[in-house]
Design a protein around this motif. Structure first.
Motif, PDB file in Angstrom:
ATOM      1  N   UNK A   1     -45.665 -33.905  36.990  1.00  0.00           N
ATOM      2  CA  UNK A   1     -46.037 -35.105  36.240  1.00  0.00           C
ATOM      3  C   UNK A   1     -46.308 -36.267  37.198  1.00  0.00           C
ATOM      4  N   UNK A   2     -45.442 -36.432  38.181  1.00  0.00           N
ATOM      5  CA  UNK A   2     -45.586 -37.533  39.134  1.00  0.00           C
ATOM      6  C   UNK A   2     -46.851 -37.373  39.971  1.00  0.00           C
ATOM      7  N   UNK A   3     -47.198 -36.141  40.319  1.00  0.00           N
ATOM      8  CA  UNK A   3     -48.422 -35.902  41.089  1.00  0.00           C
ATOM      9  C   UNK A   3     -49.662 -36.335  40.309  1.00  0.00           C
TER      10      UNK A   3
ATOM     11  N   UNK B   1     -49.758 -47.009  30.265  1.00  0.00           N
ATOM     12  CA  UNK B   1     -50.102 -46.011  29.251  1.00  0.00           C
ATOM     13  C   UNK B   1     -49.549 -44.641  29.634  1.00  0.00           C
ATOM     14  N   UNK B   2     -49.638 -44.319  30.913  1.00  0.00           N
ATOM     15  CA  UNK B   2     -49.076 -43.049  31.397  1.00  0.00           C
ATOM     16  C   UNK B   2     -47.591 -42.958  31.079  1.00  0.00           C
ATOM     17  N   UNK B   3     -46.857 -44.029  31.389  1.00  0.00           N
ATOM     18  CA  UNK B   3     -45.406 -44.008  31.185  1.00  0.00           C
ATOM     19  C   UNK B   3     -45.049 -43.915  29.708  1.00  0.00           C
ATOM     20  N   UNK B   4     -45.733 -44.689  28.872  1.00  0.00           N
ATOM     21  CA  UNK B   4     -45.435 -44.673  27.439  1.00  0.00           C
ATOM     22  C   UNK B   4     -45.768 -43.314  26.824  1.00  0.00           C
ATOM     23  N   UNK B   5     -46.901 -42.755  27.217  1.00  0.00           N
ATOM     24  CA  UNK B   5     -47.292 -41.465  26.650  1.00  0.00           C
ATOM     25  C   UNK B   5     -46.388 -40.344  27.157  1.00  0.00           C
ATOM     26  N   UNK B   6     -45.944 -40.461  28.382  1.00  0.00           N
ATOM     27  CA  UNK B   6     -45.014 -39.459  28.915  1.00  0.00           C
ATOM     28  C   UNK B   6     -43.713 -39.459  28.115  1.00  0.00           C
ATOM     29  N   UNK B   7     -43.190 -40.647  27.837  1.00  0.00           N
ATOM     30  CA  UNK B   7     -41.957 -40.740  27.047  1.00  0.00           C
ATOM     31  C   UNK B   7     -42.175 -40.163  25.653  1.00  0.00           C
ATOM     32  N   UNK B   8     -43.315 -40.511  25.061  1.00  0.00           N
ATOM     33  CA  UNK B   8     -43.606 -40.037  23.706  1.00  0.00           C
ATOM     34  C   UNK B   8     -43.713 -38.516  23.649  1.00  0.00           C
TER      35      UNK B   8
ATOM     36  N   UNK C   1     -42.966 -24.227  25.429  1.00  0.00           N
ATOM     37  CA  UNK C   1     -43.552 -25.333  24.668  1.00  0.00           C
ATOM     38  C   UNK C   1     -43.832 -26.534  25.566  1.00  0.00           C
ATOM     39  N   UNK C   2     -42.973 -26.743  26.539  1.00  0.00           N
ATOM     40  CA  UNK C   2     -43.166 -27.857  27.466  1.00  0.00           C
ATOM     41  C   UNK C   2     -44.429 -27.666  28.303  1.00  0.00           C
ATOM     42  N   UNK C   3     -44.676 -26.445  28.739  1.00  0.00           N
ATOM     43  CA  UNK C   3     -45.891 -26.174  29.505  1.00  0.00           C
ATOM     44  C   UNK C   3     -47.138 -26.392  28.651  1.00  0.00           C
ATOM     45  N   UNK C   4     -47.071 -25.990  27.388  1.00  0.00           N
ATOM     46  CA  UNK C   4     -48.203 -26.241  26.494  1.00  0.00           C
ATOM     47  C   UNK C   4     -48.433 -27.736  26.313  1.00  0.00           C
ATOM     48  N   UNK C   5     -47.347 -28.472  26.151  1.00  0.00           N
ATOM     49  CA  UNK C   5     -47.462 -29.928  25.996  1.00  0.00           C
ATOM     50  C   UNK C   5     -48.003 -30.563  27.271  1.00  0.00           C
ATOM     51  N   UNK C   6     -47.663 -29.992  28.415  1.00  0.00           N
ATOM     52  CA  UNK C   6     -48.156 -30.516  29.689  1.00  0.00           C
ATOM     53  C   UNK C   6     -49.673 -30.355  29.796  1.00  0.00           C
TER      54      UNK C   6
END
Length: 307
Positions: free
Chosen positions: A123-125, A178-185, A265-270
Motif C-alpha cells: 500500500x505504501x509503495x 484522498x489516498x489516506x481516507x480511501x485506505x481507511x474506508x 478478500x483483502x487481496x481482492x479489495x487491494x
C-alpha cells in the motif's frame, strides 16, 4: 579546449597540493552531514507503519527464543503496531499469571504480523509511486520553463510561477488526503476482523472461559459492520462462536481457515484499490498538473503576442 584543459590541470594540482588539515576538515564536514542525514532518515522511518511491523516481528522472534529457554519475556519492549502489541502483552500477562506455554500460540501471530506489514508495504509503495509520478511531471514543467527562458529569453511572472507551484503542491496534498481516507474506508474493516479472530484464536488456546474470550476479542464489534462482501464470513464466524459458546467445540483450526479467507478478500479489495488509485492519479494530473502546464503555456503565448 585549451582553457578547459588548463582548468582541469589546475584542479588536479589543487587536489594534490591541498594540505592534510583541509582534507580532514572536509572529511569531518561530510561525515557530520551524513550522520545528520541518517538521523533524519531514521526519524522518518520510525513513523512508517511498515517499519513498526518489521520491528515488532523482530521483537516477537526474540520473545519466542526467550520463551523456548524458559524466560517469561517481560524485559522485551514490544513496539506498538496495530492490535498485535496489545494481544502480545495480554498473552505475556496470562503466561505470568497461569504459567501457560506460548510457543504454539505465537506461531500464527508471527505469520499474521508478517503478512500484515507486507501488505502495508504494498500500500505504501503505491502512495510513494504516485507522489514520484507527480514530482516527475512537476520537474518536467519547470525544466521546460527554464529551457524556454534560456532559448528565447521569455519568462513568466512571479504570480504565474506561484500559481503553478501552488497547483502542484495542492495536487500532491489532495492525492495524499484522498489516498489516506480511501485506505481507511476500504481496509479498516479487515483490521477489525483480524483483531477479533487473532484474539479469539489465541485466548481460546490460553484456556479462558468463552465469555472472557469473546469480551477481550471485541466480538461485539462484528455486529456493527455492514459490508456486504463479508456476509458469508459473518455467518461462518457467528456459527463458530455459537458452537463454541453452547457446546465448547474447538474452533481454532476453523478460525485459522477464516483468517485465510479474509486474506483472500483483502487481496481482492487491494486490486480494486489499485484501480481507484489509477483513476485518482489521472484526475489529479488533469486537474492540477496539466492545468498548471497549460497556464504556463498560456502566459508564454501571451508574452509572444506582446513581443
Amino acid at each position: 579546449m585549451i582553457i578547459y584543459f588548463s582548468i582541469l590541470v589546475c584542479f588536479y594540482l589543487f587536489l594534490f597540493l591541498m594540505p592534510d588539515h583541509l582534507w580532514e576538515f572536509w572529511y569531518d564536514q561530510l561525515r557530520q552531514k551524513y550522520t545528520q542525514f541518517l538521523k533524519y532518515t531514521w526519524q522518518f522511518k520510525q513513523l512508517s507503519s511498515v517499519y513498526k511491523g518489521e520491528l515488532l516481528l523482530f521483537k516477537l522472534t526474540m520473545l519466542a527464543s526467550e520463551l523456548n529457554v524458559g524466560k517469561v519475556g517481560s524485559p522485551i519492549e514490544l513496539h506498538s503496531y496495530k492490535f498485535y502489541t496489545s494481544l502480545l502483552e495480554a498473552l505475556l500477562t496470562y503466561k505470568r499469571q497461569f504459567g501457560i506455554s506460548l510457543t504454539k500460540i505465537l506461531v500464527p501471530i508471527q505469520g499474521g504480523i508478517k503478512k500484515d506489514f507486507q501488505f502495508e508495504k504494498k500500500i505504501q509503495n503505491e502512495l510513494m509511486g504516485g507522489i514520484a509520478q507527480f514530482l516527475f511531471v512537476s520537474v518536467i514543467t519547470w525544466l521546460f520553463s527554464f529551457m524556454v527562458y534560456k532559448m528565447v529569453n521569455l519568462d513568466s511572472s512571479w504570480l504565474t510561477k506561484i500559481i503553478i507551484l501552488g497547483l502542484q503542491i495542492l495536487g500532491i496534498v489532495f492525492y495524499c488526503v484522498i489516498y489516506r481516507l480511501h485506505k481507511i474506508k476500504q481496509f479498516k474493516i479487515f483490521e477489525i476482523y483480524f483483531k477479533v479472530l487473532f484474539f479469539m484464536m489465541s485466548l481460546i488456546e490460553v484456556g479462558l472461559p468463552s465469555s472472557k474470550v469473546l469480551h477481550h476479542s471485541g466480538f461485539e464489534a462484528i455486529d456493527q459492520l455492514t459490508d456486504k462482501n463479508f456476509g458469508i464470513v459473518n455467518k461462518k464466524l457467528k456459527g463458530l462462536v455459537d458452537a463454541y459458546k453452547n457446546n465448547g467445540h474447538q474452533i481454532k483450526s476453523d478460525l485459522a481457515g477464516l483468517i485465510e479467507e479474509i486474506y483472500f478478500l483483502q487481496e481482492e479489495r487491494f486490486e480494486q484499490f489499485l484501480k481507484f488509485l489509477g483513476l485518482l492519479k489521472f484526475v489529479i494530473l488533469c486537474l492540477f498538473f496539466l492545468s498548471a502546464y497549460f497556464i504556463y503555456l498560456f502566459t508564454l503565448f501571451s508574452l509572444f503576442l506582446i513581443a
